[in-house]
Scaffold this active site. Sequence first.
Site, short mmCIF file in Angstrom:
data_model
loop_
_atom_site.label_atom_id
_atom_site.label_comp_id
_atom_site.label_asym_id
_atom_site.label_seq_id
_atom_site.Cartn_x
_atom_site.Cartn_y
_atom_site.Cartn_z
CE LYS A 298 -4.03 -0.63 4.66
NZ LYS A 298 -5.29 0.01 5.10
CG HIS B 67 -2.07 -0.93 1.14
ND1 HIS B 67 -1.96 -2.25 1.52
CD2 HIS B 67 -3.35 -0.76 0.70
CE1 HIS B 67 -3.14 -2.86 1.33
NE2 HIS B 67 -3.99 -1.98 0.85
#
Length: 245
Positions: free
Chosen positions: A154, A150
């Site tokens: 995140k 990600h």
Amino acid sequence: MNTSAPARVLIHGASGRMGRALLRLAAERGDLVVVAAVSARGAALAEAGAVPVLPASRLAEVPAFDVAVDFSLPEAFDPLLALCRERGAALVSGTTGLSGGQYSALDAAAARIAVLWAPNFSLGVAVLTELVRQAAAALPGWDADIVEAHHIHKKDAPSGTALHLGAAVEAGRGRAPHYASLRTGDIVGEHTVQLAGPGERLELVHRATNRDIFARGALEAALRMAGRGPGRVGLGALLLGGSAR
């Protein structure tokens, strides 16, 4: 619910990436209307248009709504769940990093309202989850690993989607997989489930290149949850007619 009237939606966590996408895409639909948005500070949002944006401290002041769509943080989750229970409104949540107590509170709330929590609102991931469960059951002796990547912002790792896929692996073969997490660049979301045996390897992969797929899935879920009776339902069951929670 009166199907001739648009579903009334509350967007919770409106200033985040998902919240902004939800506001933008909801404005394009005629089958639902966003009655209010809530963010931590209540600052104006270009995507909100004429939708009022309230700070979290004024959550109790939001107008009547049929369903709340929540992509916030664990510390903001409890007040929203309490409000949904108080108002008898459905809850669709994609907030990850919840505690065990918060997951238990979701189950308890389902006795009074319709509840859907999912770590990922992609239709592709809903299908992938079922494929992973079947593959793990068919290959119980193989090693299993989940690699997820990600964007650098995140916070939780492994991702909620990775843990959800891991639960499917465990349901299939009775043992949890190993996890690896990458946080780099602006990756929207990539998940690889690898099953490895002697001389061969199977990979099941989902790559998201646009965050809009999650927002569209969440809005479709909200539309179907509005007016639904009490109970907890999974995304696969709601959108695909399956039995997975």
